[in-house]
Design a protein around this motif. Sequence first.
Motif, short mmCIF file in Angstrom:
data_model
loop_
_atom_site.label_atom_id
_atom_site.label_comp_id
_atom_site.label_asym_id
_atom_site.label_seq_id
_atom_site.Cartn_x
_atom_site.Cartn_y
_atom_site.Cartn_z
N ILE A 223 0.96 -1.09 0.11
CA ILE A 223 -0.29 -0.03 -0.18
C ILE A 223 0.31 1.31 0.09
CG2 ILE A 223 -1.47 1.29 1.16
CD1 ILE A 223 -2.74 -1.16 2.22
N CYS A 224 2.06 1.11 0.79
CA CYS A 224 2.66 2.46 0.93
C CYS A 224 4.32 2.63 -0.37
CB CYS A 224 3.40 2.07 2.08
SG CYS A 224 2.75 2.44 3.72
N ALA A 225 3.66 1.28 -0.98
CA ALA A 225 4.48 1.76 -2.20
C ALA A 225 4.78 2.49 -3.22
CB ALA A 225 5.25 0.24 -2.91
N LYS A 226 5.71 3.74 -3.20
CA LYS A 226 5.18 3.98 -5.01
C LYS A 226 5.44 4.04 -6.25
CE LYS A 226 4.66 7.26 -1.09
NZ LYS A 226 3.65 7.44 -0.38
N THR A 227 6.63 3.11 -6.71
CA THR A 227 7.22 3.25 -8.10
C THR A 227 6.80 1.87 -8.21
OG1 THR A 227 9.08 2.06 -7.44
CG2 THR A 227 9.24 5.07 -7.07
N SER A 228 5.98 1.03 -9.60
CA SER A 228 5.94 0.36 -10.09
C SER A 228 7.06 -0.81 -10.46
CB SER A 228 6.04 0.15 -11.51
OG SER A 228 5.50 -0.91 -12.01
N ASP A 229 8.40 -0.61 -9.22
CA ASP A 229 8.96 -1.60 -9.44
C ASP A 229 8.99 -1.93 -7.83
OD1 ASP A 229 10.23 -1.74 -12.19
OD2 ASP A 229 11.58 -0.92 -11.25
N ASN A 230 8.45 -1.43 -7.35
CA ASN A 230 8.43 -1.26 -5.20
C ASN A 230 7.23 -2.15 -5.09
OD1 ASN A 230 9.83 1.78 -5.20
ND2 ASN A 230 10.56 0.29 -4.01
N ILE A 231 5.84 -1.96 -6.27
CA ILE A 231 4.38 -2.22 -5.83
C ILE A 231 5.04 -3.91 -6.55
CG2 ILE A 231 2.88 -2.52 -6.85
CD1 ILE A 231 2.87 0.67 -7.05
N ILE A 232 5.67 -3.74 -7.29
CA ILE A 232 5.39 -6.04 -7.86
C ILE A 232 6.67 -6.31 -6.59
CG2 ILE A 232 7.04 -6.96 -9.79
CD1 ILE A 232 3.88 -5.53 -10.33
N GLU A 233 7.16 -5.43 -6.51
CA GLU A 233 8.43 -6.29 -5.37
C GLU A 233 7.60 -6.97 -4.09
OE1 GLU A 233 12.32 -4.70 -2.25
OE2 GLU A 233 12.41 -4.95 -4.79
N GLU A 234 7.06 -5.58 -3.61
CA GLU A 234 6.23 -5.87 -2.28
C GLU A 234 4.93 -7.11 -2.66
OE1 GLU A 234 7.04 -5.42 -0.09
OE2 GLU A 234 8.14 -3.47 -0.09
#
Length: 110
Positions: free
Chosen positions: A50-61
């Motif tokens: 929910i707190c992820a900001k970038t597309s890469d971070n979203i995919i990592e989470e």
Amino acid sequence: MEKIYNKLVRDNIPSIIQEDNEIPITRILSDAEYRQELYKKLLEECNELICAKTSDNIIEEAADIFEVLKAISELEGKSIDAVIESSKQKRLKRGGFIKKIFLEKTISKE
């Protein structure tokens, strides 16, 4: 200096900690403790998504959530493929979330 974590970690974390010249203090959980810690980890990873900001971070989470789901499945004696199959069956019966439908309310037809 001592840092308290008290949480489930991935299998290689103790080795990584040792490589950083720290001493990990760990223990092996019972199945009941493991189940509870997996549920906590799932909530933790969902909050991180929910707190992820970038597309890469979203995919990592999302990948972290997937890993927790795999562990929960295995604890239940199933494979992640069983979860994926269940997801497919639910999608066939009830649909997915592709259409972005937001249900505001229902009104009885009395």
